[in-house]
Design a protein around this motif. Structure first.
Motif, PDB file in Angstrom:
ATOM      1  N   ASP A  55     -14.710  11.513 -14.610  1.00 55.98           N
ATOM      2  CA  ASP A  55     -15.715  12.032 -13.681  1.00 55.98           C
ATOM      3  C   ASP A  55     -17.036  12.334 -14.397  1.00 55.98           C
ATOM      4  O   ASP A  55     -17.783  13.204 -13.965  1.00 55.98           O
ATOM      5  CB  ASP A  55     -15.184  13.272 -12.972  1.00 55.98           C
ATOM      6  CG  ASP A  55     -14.844  14.396 -13.948  1.00 55.98           C
ATOM      7  OD1 ASP A  55     -14.793  14.129 -15.165  1.00 55.98           O
ATOM      8  OD2 ASP A  55     -14.649  15.540 -13.493  1.00 55.98           O
ATOM      9  N   HIS A  57     -19.679  10.601 -14.423  1.00 51.37           N
ATOM     10  CA  HIS A  57     -20.826  10.147 -13.639  1.00 51.37           C
ATOM     11  C   HIS A  57     -21.210  11.134 -12.534  1.00 51.37           C
ATOM     12  O   HIS A  57     -22.285  11.012 -11.949  1.00 51.37           O
ATOM     13  CB  HIS A  57     -20.513   8.785 -13.010  1.00 51.37           C
ATOM     14  CG  HIS A  57     -19.442   8.846 -11.975  1.00 51.37           C
ATOM     15  ND1 HIS A  57     -18.106   8.920 -12.296  1.00 51.37           N
ATOM     16  CD2 HIS A  57     -19.508   8.871 -10.623  1.00 51.37           C
ATOM     17  CE1 HIS A  57     -17.392   8.975 -11.176  1.00 51.37           C
ATOM     18  NE2 HIS A  57     -18.218   8.943 -10.148  1.00 51.37           N
ATOM     19  N   VAL A  58     -20.362  12.104 -12.242  1.00 46.56           N
ATOM     20  CA  VAL A  58     -20.634  13.048 -11.156  1.00 46.56           C
ATOM     21  C   VAL A  58     -21.883  13.850 -11.502  1.00 46.56           C
ATOM     22  O   VAL A  58     -22.016  14.391 -12.590  1.00 46.56           O
ATOM     23  CB  VAL A  58     -19.414  13.973 -10.931  1.00 46.56           C
ATOM     24  CG1 VAL A  58     -19.735  15.043  -9.896  1.00 46.56           C
ATOM     25  CG2 VAL A  58     -18.214  13.155 -10.519  1.00 46.56           C
TER      26      VAL A  58
END
Length: 130
Positions: A55, A57-58
């Motif tokens: 995660d 890229h969140v």
């Protein structure tokens, strides 16, 4: 003569010695290794990139939402079109500004059709006397 022989012998010994030195220098070149390049390549091959979280890229990338497709315009029926055309044909046109006697512009209360008849009428042009 002896001295010339000795000189020639010394010269040939010196020349042969210099040739052997030159040959020894040119033929016995030692290849020196570039230790910095070797260390760099060894470290580059040994490098392992750190693993990224799934995660990661969140917060960095926005979610994609496809836009709504456009709606088809509503096509009026032929009965509606004919009633709209009749309404338009029966409507009184807006009054345009009227022509005044002074400036040639239209003012309120003057008939547009009279202005058009006057504009279309033949005008007599008097010849200029020089």
């Amino acid at each position: 003569m002896v001295s010339s022989l000795i000189a020639k012998g010394a010269f040939s010994v010196a020349r042969s010695a210099s040739r052997s030195q030159v040959r020894a220098i040119s033929s016995s070149v030692v290849v020196s290794k570039d230790h910095v390049t070797e260390i760099y390549l060894r470290e580059l091959k040994a490098y392992k990139a750190p693993a990224k979280a799934a995660d990661a890229h969140v917060g960095q990338v926005r979610d994609f939402h496809a836009p709504q497709p456009p709606k088809a315009p509503v096509v009026p029926s032929s009965a509606e079109l004919s009633s709209q055309l009749e309404t338009y044909a029966a409507a009184e046109p807006d009054l345009a500004p009227k022509k005044s006697d002074k400036g040639g512009e239209l003012t309120e209360g003057e008939d547009v059709n009279a202005y058009l008849r006057e504009a279309a009428a033949d005008h007599k042009v008097e010849a200029a006397h020089h």
